[in-house]
Each structure stands twice: as C-alpha cells, then as structure tokens.
Design a protein around this motif. Structure first.
Motif, short mmCIF file in Angstrom:
data_model
loop_
_atom_site.label_atom_id
_atom_site.label_comp_id
_atom_site.label_asym_id
_atom_site.label_seq_id
_atom_site.Cartn_x
_atom_site.Cartn_y
_atom_site.Cartn_z
N MET A 190 0.75 -1.38 0.03
CA MET A 190 -0.17 0.14 -0.06
C MET A 190 0.80 1.38 0.03
SD MET A 190 -2.96 -0.97 -0.08
CE MET A 190 -4.23 0.37 0.36
N SER A 191 0.27 2.39 -0.40
CA SER A 191 1.05 3.58 -0.52
C SER A 191 1.17 4.24 0.93
CB SER A 191 0.45 4.70 -1.47
OG SER A 191 -0.74 4.90 -0.82
N GLU A 192 1.90 5.35 1.17
CA GLU A 192 1.97 6.11 2.22
C GLU A 192 0.64 6.80 2.73
OE1 GLU A 192 4.98 5.59 4.26
OE2 GLU A 192 5.02 4.21 2.95
N ARG A 193 -0.18 7.02 1.87
CA ARG A 193 -1.29 7.74 1.94
C ARG A 193 -2.07 7.34 3.38
NH1 ARG A 193 -6.73 8.56 -0.19
NH2 ARG A 193 -6.96 6.30 -0.60
N VAL A 194 -2.36 8.39 4.26
CA VAL A 194 -2.95 8.07 5.47
C VAL A 194 -4.50 7.77 5.48
CG1 VAL A 194 -3.09 8.90 7.89
CG2 VAL A 194 -1.25 9.63 6.64
N THR A 195 -4.83 6.71 6.02
CA THR A 195 -6.29 6.25 5.81
C THR A 195 -7.03 6.89 7.05
OG1 THR A 195 -5.62 4.19 5.02
CG2 THR A 195 -7.78 4.46 6.00
N GLU A 204 -4.77 4.84 16.15
CA GLU A 204 -3.49 5.59 15.77
C GLU A 204 -2.25 4.68 15.97
OE1 GLU A 204 -3.31 8.88 18.61
OE2 GLU A 204 -5.11 9.70 17.81
N ARG A 205 -2.33 3.94 16.63
CA ARG A 205 -1.09 2.96 16.99
C ARG A 205 -0.84 2.06 15.46
NH1 ARG A 205 -2.51 -0.16 21.42
NH2 ARG A 205 -3.46 1.63 22.60
N ALA A 206 -2.14 1.59 14.99
CA ALA A 206 -2.02 0.98 13.84
C ALA A 206 -1.67 1.79 12.44
CB ALA A 206 -3.18 0.12 13.65
N LYS A 252 -8.45 -3.68 7.87
CA LYS A 252 -7.66 -4.01 6.85
C LYS A 252 -8.38 -4.79 5.68
CE LYS A 252 -3.10 -2.85 8.67
NZ LYS A 252 -1.90 -3.29 9.39
N SER A 253 -9.13 -5.93 6.14
CA SER A 253 -9.53 -6.68 5.35
C SER A 253 -10.69 -5.87 4.42
CB SER A 253 -10.13 -7.81 6.08
OG SER A 253 -11.32 -8.29 5.54
N VAL A 254 -11.56 -5.20 5.04
CA VAL A 254 -12.65 -4.49 4.59
C VAL A 254 -12.13 -3.21 3.62
CG1 VAL A 254 -14.40 -2.60 4.77
CG2 VAL A 254 -14.52 -4.83 6.41
N LEU A 255 -11.15 -2.62 4.03
CA LEU A 255 -10.33 -1.68 3.24
C LEU A 255 -9.90 -2.53 1.79
CD1 LEU A 255 -8.55 0.50 5.55
CD2 LEU A 255 -10.62 1.24 4.07
N ARG A 256 -9.12 -3.47 1.88
CA ARG A 256 -8.78 -3.98 0.82
C ARG A 256 -9.66 -4.57 0.00
NH1 ARG A 256 -5.21 -7.26 4.01
NH2 ARG A 256 -6.79 -9.01 4.23
N ARG A 257 -10.83 -5.03 0.39
CA ARG A 257 -12.10 -5.50 -0.37
C ARG A 257 -12.51 -4.03 -1.09
NH1 ARG A 257 -14.70 -8.91 3.70
NH2 ARG A 257 -16.46 -7.22 3.72
N ALA A 258 -12.56 -3.18 -0.40
CA ALA A 258 -13.36 -1.87 -0.97
C ALA A 258 -12.24 -1.37 -2.09
CB ALA A 258 -13.65 -0.93 0.17
N GLY A 259 -11.03 -1.49 -1.82
CA GLY A 259 -10.02 -0.81 -2.61
C GLY A 259 -10.14 -1.53 -3.79
#
Ligand code: CA
Length: 231
Positions: free
Chosen positions: A1-6, A26-28, A120-127
């Motif tokens: 993934m890129s450095e873009r902050v989610t 934040e920790r993640a 992470k799983s949901v973001l991966r699916r959405a992305g």
C-alpha cells in the motif's frame, strides 16, 4: 500500500470506548475522527471523506443501523465501507439482516488486533473493488474495463447484470435479500419493485449459462440470492 494516511470515522457515544478505539487506530497507523451521534457524524461527513466508518449500533437518537441504511441510499456515501459495532447479545438474525447494509461487524468486546484485521480486510476489499480483476471459479470480472470472461471466452452482459455480478463477486458466499440487492446494486433513488431483481437475476443466469456458470447464482429459498462456488 501507499504512504497515504487512511482516515477512519468512529461513531460511538461512549467516550471511553471511542477514545480507546481511536488510540488503537493511531497505533496501527490510521488517522481518526470521532462522533458521538449520527447528527455529529453527518457534520463530520460534510467536511471529510473518511475511507471507512466504524459505527456503533446503539446510539442516542438515530440508531447506527438506520444510519448505515441512510449511507447506502446516498450516492455520496454508498460505497463507503461500514463496520458495525454490536453488543454481545445482539440477535443472530438481526445481524444477518444488517449484513446487506454493512461490510462487516464486530461484537463487543473485541481486541485491537481483531479490529485492525477487520479494518484492513474491509479496506482491501473496498479498494480492490474498483480496479483489480476478481476471479472466482470459472469467472473473471475486470472492473477497469467492465469485461467478464469465463476462461478465454467473453461474456456479454447488460449494465445492470454487470453491476449485479460485480456486487456478487465482491461479496461471495453471502445471502442477500431482494431489498438488500436493490439498495446495494440499484440504490434507492427510484422506486423499483423487488421483482425487478428476479428479472435481472434471470438475465444474468441466462448470460452465464453457455459458460456453465449459471449455477453460481443460487436461489436461497425464503432468503434471497447468493453467489457461491459450492453446492
Ligand atoms: Ca453505544
């Protein structure tokens, strides 16, 4: 993934829980915005476009469940992933009922590790839902070009059948009721009868039939439809 902050929006009325979730995020490596009610969440969404919403079910005023449905009916937020936070004693069938409106749910109490894994799983699916080809069983769907293939053979689909198949392939092995499909595939901007879903399911199956793939679109009696590679 890129450095873009989610950026993640946390809608939770209990401040202690909200802050705890925020610290975990934040920790993640995520950034987060907080809201204590649906009204506050609307205010945040007016100025921000978070990549994902963590939404508590039990909120004062409008419930998280109702808000999730509203988000799905609004063109601006329709594709925004939602993870619902539910209480331990939430009824199984209620959770199933909301599955069409949310991308995932977490039962309280949950661990930070579980929370981050689900996000992470949901973001991966959405992305990946936008551009990356999806292959399931004999079918490959290429969102970038709107092409569907079975092996090397091209499958011709109408625009609605394409959207329906894309939605199914993004959510395999899950049952969706007709009204859930209407919400997610058609949106609720125009009035359409539930039977419209059946018509398009039939067309989709017909298009898949010559490629021995019609059986992937399964009717679940009394419940709706499912895309599945299993019997
Ligand atoms: Ca709450």
């Amino acid at each position: 993934m890129s450095e873009r902050v989610t950026i993640i929006l946390v809608v939770e009325d209990e401040v202690a829980i909200r802050d705890m979730i925020g610290m975990s995020l934040e920790r993640a490596g995520f950034r987060w915005l907080g809201a204590g009610s649906v009204e506050e969440a609307r205010g945040v969404l007016a100025d921000n476009a978070p990549e994902l919403i963590l939404l508590d079910w039990m909120l004062p005023g409008v419930s998280g469940l109702d808000f999730a449905r509203q988000l799905r009916r609004d063109d601006n937020t329709r594709d925004m992933p939602v993870i619902m936070l539910t209480a331990r004693d939430a009824e199984e069938d209620m959770i199933r009922g909301l599955e069409g409106g949310v991308d995932d749910y977490l039962t309280k109490p949950f661990s930070t590790r579980e929370l981050v894994a689900r996000i992470k799983s949901v973001l991966r699916r959405a992305g990946s839902g936008d551009e990356a080809p999806i292959t399931i069983g004999p079918l490959t769907l290429e969102p970038a070009s709107h092409r569907v293939r079975a092996g090397e053979e091209k499958i011709q689909l109408g625009p609605t059948e394409y959207r329906l198949l894309q939605f199914f392939m993004q959510h395999p092995e899950r049952v969706f009721a007709r009204d859930q499909l209407l919400d997610r595939v058609w949106g609720r901007n125009v009035y359409i009868d539930d039977r419209t879903v059946d018509v398009h399911i039939r067309r989709l199956r017909k298009a898949l039939e010559p490629h021995q793939a019609a059986g992937l679109i399964q009717t679940v009696r009394g419940a709706g439809y499912r895309f599945s590679t299993q019997e």
